[in-house]
Design a protein around this motif. Structure first.
Motif, PDB file in Angstrom:
ATOM      1  N   GLU A 200       0.818  -1.217   0.000  1.00 52.21           N
ATOM      2  CA  GLU A 200       0.000   0.000   0.000  1.00 52.21           C
ATOM      3  C   GLU A 200       0.849   1.264   0.000  1.00 52.21           C
ATOM      4  O   GLU A 200       0.492   2.246  -0.637  1.00 52.21           O
ATOM      5  CB  GLU A 200      -0.966  -0.008   1.190  1.00 52.21           C
ATOM      6  CG  GLU A 200      -2.008   1.070   1.125  1.00 52.21           C
ATOM      7  CD  GLU A 200      -2.851   1.029  -0.140  1.00 52.21           C
ATOM      8  OE1 GLU A 200      -3.272   2.115  -0.588  1.00 52.21           O
ATOM      9  OE2 GLU A 200      -3.087  -0.053  -0.693  1.00 52.21           O
ATOM     10  N   ILE A 201       1.971   1.254   0.692  1.00 52.82           N
ATOM     11  CA  ILE A 201       2.854   2.428   0.728  1.00 52.82           C
ATOM     12  C   ILE A 201       3.334   2.763  -0.684  1.00 52.82           C
ATOM     13  O   ILE A 201       3.299   3.917  -1.117  1.00 52.82           O
ATOM     14  CB  ILE A 201       4.054   2.182   1.660  1.00 52.82           C
ATOM     15  CG1 ILE A 201       3.590   2.116   3.114  1.00 52.82           C
ATOM     16  CG2 ILE A 201       5.113   3.264   1.486  1.00 52.82           C
ATOM     17  CD1 ILE A 201       4.647   1.568   4.065  1.00 52.82           C
ATOM     18  N   THR A 202       3.794   1.742  -1.398  1.00 54.71           N
ATOM     19  CA  THR A 202       4.325   1.960  -2.748  1.00 54.71           C
ATOM     20  C   THR A 202       3.207   2.323  -3.714  1.00 54.71           C
ATOM     21  O   THR A 202       3.361   3.223  -4.549  1.00 54.71           O
ATOM     22  CB  THR A 202       5.089   0.713  -3.235  1.00 54.71           C
ATOM     23  OG1 THR A 202       6.100   0.410  -2.260  1.00 54.71           O
ATOM     24  CG2 THR A 202       5.724   0.939  -4.586  1.00 54.71           C
ATOM     25  N   ARG A 203       2.081   1.643  -3.605  1.00 50.59           N
ATOM     26  CA  ARG A 203       0.940   1.943  -4.471  1.00 50.59           C
ATOM     27  C   ARG A 203       0.504   3.397  -4.288  1.00 50.59           C
ATOM     28  O   ARG A 203       0.260   4.105  -5.264  1.00 50.59           O
ATOM     29  CB  ARG A 203      -0.226   1.003  -4.170  1.00 50.59           C
ATOM     30  CG  ARG A 203      -1.451   1.304  -5.046  1.00 50.59           C
ATOM     31  CD  ARG A 203      -2.689   0.583  -4.608  1.00 50.59           C
ATOM     32  NE  ARG A 203      -2.607  -0.837  -4.856  1.00 50.59           N
ATOM     33  CZ  ARG A 203      -3.045  -1.758  -3.989  1.00 50.59           C
ATOM     34  NH1 ARG A 203      -3.559  -1.419  -2.836  1.00 50.59           N
ATOM     35  NH2 ARG A 203      -2.965  -3.028  -4.305  1.00 50.59           N
ATOM     36  N   LYS A 204       0.428   3.839  -3.059  1.00 47.98           N
ATOM     37  CA  LYS A 204      -0.008   5.210  -2.783  1.00 47.98           C
ATOM     38  C   LYS A 204       0.943   6.225  -3.416  1.00 47.98           C
ATOM     39  O   LYS A 204       0.500   7.210  -4.015  1.00 47.98           O
ATOM     40  CB  LYS A 204      -0.109   5.436  -1.278  1.00 47.98           C
ATOM     41  CG  LYS A 204      -0.632   6.802  -0.925  1.00 47.98           C
ATOM     42  CD  LYS A 204      -0.805   6.966   0.564  1.00 47.98           C
ATOM     43  CE  LYS A 204      -1.366   8.351   0.827  1.00 47.98           C
ATOM     44  NZ  LYS A 204      -0.838   8.969   1.984  1.00 47.98           N
ATOM     45  N   ARG A 205       2.252   5.985  -3.321  1.00 47.25           N
ATOM     46  CA  ARG A 205       3.208   6.926  -3.916  1.00 47.25           C
ATOM     47  C   ARG A 205       3.076   6.933  -5.430  1.00 47.25           C
ATOM     48  O   ARG A 205       3.168   7.999  -6.061  1.00 47.25           O
ATOM     49  CB  ARG A 205       4.645   6.568  -3.504  1.00 47.25           C
ATOM     50  CG  ARG A 205       5.685   7.516  -4.070  1.00 47.25           C
ATOM     51  CD  ARG A 205       5.467   8.948  -3.642  1.00 47.25           C
ATOM     52  NE  ARG A 205       6.542   9.815  -4.134  1.00 47.25           N
ATOM     53  CZ  ARG A 205       6.563  11.116  -4.010  1.00 47.25           C
ATOM     54  NH1 ARG A 205       5.592  11.750  -3.386  1.00 47.25           N
ATOM     55  NH2 ARG A 205       7.562  11.821  -4.499  1.00 47.25           N
ATOM     56  N   LEU A 206       2.871   5.782  -6.030  1.00 45.09           N
ATOM     57  CA  LEU A 206       2.663   5.730  -7.480  1.00 45.09           C
ATOM     58  C   LEU A 206       1.473   6.601  -7.873  1.00 45.09           C
ATOM     59  O   LEU A 206       1.561   7.394  -8.805  1.00 45.09           O
ATOM     60  CB  LEU A 206       2.445   4.290  -7.954  1.00 45.09           C
ATOM     61  CG  LEU A 206       1.971   4.140  -9.402  1.00 45.09           C
ATOM     62  CD1 LEU A 206       3.021   4.643 -10.385  1.00 45.09           C
ATOM     63  CD2 LEU A 206       1.599   2.693  -9.680  1.00 45.09           C
ATOM     64  N   PHE A 207       0.385   6.477  -7.154  1.00 40.74           N
ATOM     65  CA  PHE A 207      -0.795   7.280  -7.468  1.00 40.74           C
ATOM     66  C   PHE A 207      -0.515   8.768  -7.295  1.00 40.74           C
ATOM     67  O   PHE A 207      -1.028   9.594  -8.047  1.00 40.74           O
ATOM     68  CB  PHE A 207      -1.994   6.837  -6.622  1.00 40.74           C
ATOM     69  CG  PHE A 207      -2.727   5.656  -7.197  1.00 40.74           C
ATOM     70  CD1 PHE A 207      -3.910   5.825  -7.882  1.00 40.74           C
ATOM     71  CD2 PHE A 207      -2.225   4.370  -7.055  1.00 40.74           C
ATOM     72  CE1 PHE A 207      -4.599   4.747  -8.426  1.00 40.74           C
ATOM     73  CE2 PHE A 207      -2.890   3.288  -7.591  1.00 40.74           C
ATOM     74  CZ  PHE A 207      -4.082   3.466  -8.284  1.00 40.74           C
ATOM     75  N   GLU A 208       0.316   9.128  -6.300  1.00 40.00           N
ATOM     76  CA  GLU A 208       0.688  10.531  -6.127  1.00 40.00           C
ATOM     77  C   GLU A 208       1.481  11.033  -7.331  1.00 40.00           C
ATOM     78  O   GLU A 208       1.220  12.129  -7.841  1.00 40.00           O
ATOM     79  CB  GLU A 208       1.533  10.704  -4.852  1.00 40.00           C
ATOM     80  CG  GLU A 208       0.749  10.512  -3.582  1.00 40.00           C
ATOM     81  CD  GLU A 208       1.618  10.426  -2.345  1.00 40.00           C
ATOM     82  OE1 GLU A 208       2.867  10.344  -2.457  1.00 40.00           O
ATOM     83  OE2 GLU A 208       1.059  10.434  -1.235  1.00 40.00           O
ATOM     84  N   ILE A 209       2.455  10.243  -7.787  1.00 42.69           N
ATOM     85  CA  ILE A 209       3.282  10.636  -8.935  1.00 42.69           C
ATOM     86  C   ILE A 209       2.413  10.789 -10.176  1.00 42.69           C
ATOM     87  O   ILE A 209       2.542  11.763 -10.932  1.00 42.69           O
ATOM     88  CB  ILE A 209       4.427   9.620  -9.170  1.00 42.69           C
ATOM     89  CG1 ILE A 209       5.422   9.648  -8.011  1.00 42.69           C
ATOM     90  CG2 ILE A 209       5.111   9.848 -10.505  1.00 42.69           C
ATOM     91  CD1 ILE A 209       6.229  10.915  -7.869  1.00 42.69           C
ATOM     92  N   VAL A 210       1.503   9.860 -10.397  1.00 47.71           N
ATOM     93  CA  VAL A 210       0.626   9.941 -11.572  1.00 47.71           C
ATOM     94  C   VAL A 210      -0.318  11.124 -11.446  1.00 47.71           C
ATOM     95  O   VAL A 210      -0.623  11.784 -12.441  1.00 47.71           O
ATOM     96  CB  VAL A 210      -0.126   8.604 -11.796  1.00 47.71           C
ATOM     97  CG1 VAL A 210      -1.208   8.745 -12.856  1.00 47.71           C
ATOM     98  CG2 VAL A 210       0.872   7.515 -12.187  1.00 47.71           C
ATOM     99  N   ASP A 211      -0.734  11.441 -10.239  1.00 52.76           N
ATOM    100  CA  ASP A 211      -1.570  12.621 -10.040  1.00 52.76           C
ATOM    101  C   ASP A 211      -0.801  13.886 -10.439  1.00 52.76           C
ATOM    102  O   ASP A 211      -1.360  14.779 -11.076  1.00 52.76           O
ATOM    103  CB  ASP A 211      -2.029  12.709  -8.590  1.00 52.76           C
ATOM    104  CG  ASP A 211      -3.043  13.816  -8.371  1.00 52.76           C
ATOM    105  OD1 ASP A 211      -4.016  13.913  -9.156  1.00 52.76           O
ATOM    106  OD2 ASP A 211      -2.872  14.598  -7.409  1.00 52.76           O
ATOM    107  N   TYR A 212       0.482  13.951 -10.098  1.00 54.67           N
ATOM    108  CA  TYR A 212       1.301  15.087 -10.537  1.00 54.67           C
ATOM    109  C   TYR A 212       1.364  15.135 -12.061  1.00 54.67           C
ATOM    110  O   TYR A 212       1.267  16.211 -12.666  1.00 54.67           O
ATOM    111  CB  TYR A 212       2.721  15.004  -9.977  1.00 54.67           C
ATOM    112  CG  TYR A 212       2.810  15.161  -8.476  1.00 54.67           C
ATOM    113  CD1 TYR A 212       2.089  16.136  -7.793  1.00 54.67           C
ATOM    114  CD2 TYR A 212       3.653  14.331  -7.738  1.00 54.67           C
ATOM    115  CE1 TYR A 212       2.194  16.274  -6.420  1.00 54.67           C
ATOM    116  CE2 TYR A 212       3.761  14.474  -6.360  1.00 54.67           C
ATOM    117  CZ  TYR A 212       3.022  15.438  -5.709  1.00 54.67           C
ATOM    118  OH  TYR A 212       3.136  15.581  -4.355  1.00 54.67           O
ATOM    119  N   LEU A 213       1.540  13.990 -12.679  1.00 52.84           N
ATOM    120  CA  LEU A 213       1.579  13.944 -14.154  1.00 52.84           C
ATOM    121  C   LEU A 213       0.270  14.444 -14.747  1.00 52.84           C
ATOM    122  O   LEU A 213       0.274  15.155 -15.755  1.00 52.84           O
ATOM    123  CB  LEU A 213       1.837  12.514 -14.631  1.00 52.84           C
ATOM    124  CG  LEU A 213       3.289  12.084 -14.706  1.00 52.84           C
ATOM    125  CD1 LEU A 213       3.388  10.588 -14.908  1.00 52.84           C
ATOM    126  CD2 LEU A 213       4.002  12.832 -15.822  1.00 52.84           C
TER     127      LEU A 213
END
Length: 184
Positions: free
Chosen positions: A166-179
């Motif tokens: 979940e920690i890694t998944r959440k960060r991925l979603f944050e990065i994609v949100d920035y994109l």
């Protein structure tokens, strides 16, 4: 994190109630899973490509991201359906976390290429800070799952593994949100 734990528990309960026993995942099982997932990918790609997007960049990010995450989530689910033992669920979660980390690196690189040098440095520092957070959170996640705090049981291994995921998944979603906030 609670959502992934609930999903894993539901799959476990479903399988326990309706199946004979868990089994080790064979190469044939994996091939079958990948074929089934790729059929779903083709269908999803067709649906996503039919939608309208603000730009080609938005379309590429949206389509790629949804397909990338579909592959990981479906494979995680299928692995747990086959081997719903504690060990099977833990292994499936750790393997999914590794795949999410690969995606995190992929989308991080895309984001970094879109930024000017000064902002790229800010992103790098942010990512370094996140890695430090991730590592300390993992350490605490493991500590809090010790028998003295949690009461023990094999379920704690599943909770720790799903916490990592979940920690890694959440960060991925944050990065994609920035994109998604960027325009081409």
């Amino acid at each position: 994190m609670k959502y992934i734990q609930i999903i894993i528990l539901l799959v476990f309960i479903h399988q326990f109630g309706f199946a004979q026993s868990p089994k080790e995942i064979s190469e044939n099982d994996l091939k079958k899973c990948h074929l089934e997932i790729e059929k779903e990918v083709v269908k999803l790609r067709k649906e996503l490509n039919a939608e309208e997007y603000l730009s080609d960049f938005d379309k590429q990010i949206t389509v790629d991201f949804k397909i990338d995450t579909l592959r990981i989530e479906k494979l995680l689910s299928k692995k747990i359906e086959i081997d719903y033992s504690t060990s099977g669920m833990v292994n499936a979660s750790y393997e999914a976390e590794i795949e999410y980390d690969k995606l995190l690196n992929k989308y991080y690189q895309i984001l970094a290429k879109k930024l000017d040098p000064a902002d790229k440095e800010v992103l790098k520092q942010s990512q370094k800070n996140w890695i430090a957070f991730r590592d300390s959170e993992r350490k605490f996640n493991s500590a809090i799952s010790k028998d003295q705090y949690s009461g023990g049981g094999t379920m704690q291994r599943i909770i720790v593994a799903s916490g990592y995921l979940e920690i890694t998944r959440k960060r991925l979603f944050e990065i994609v949100d920035y994109l998604n906030k960027l325009s081409e």
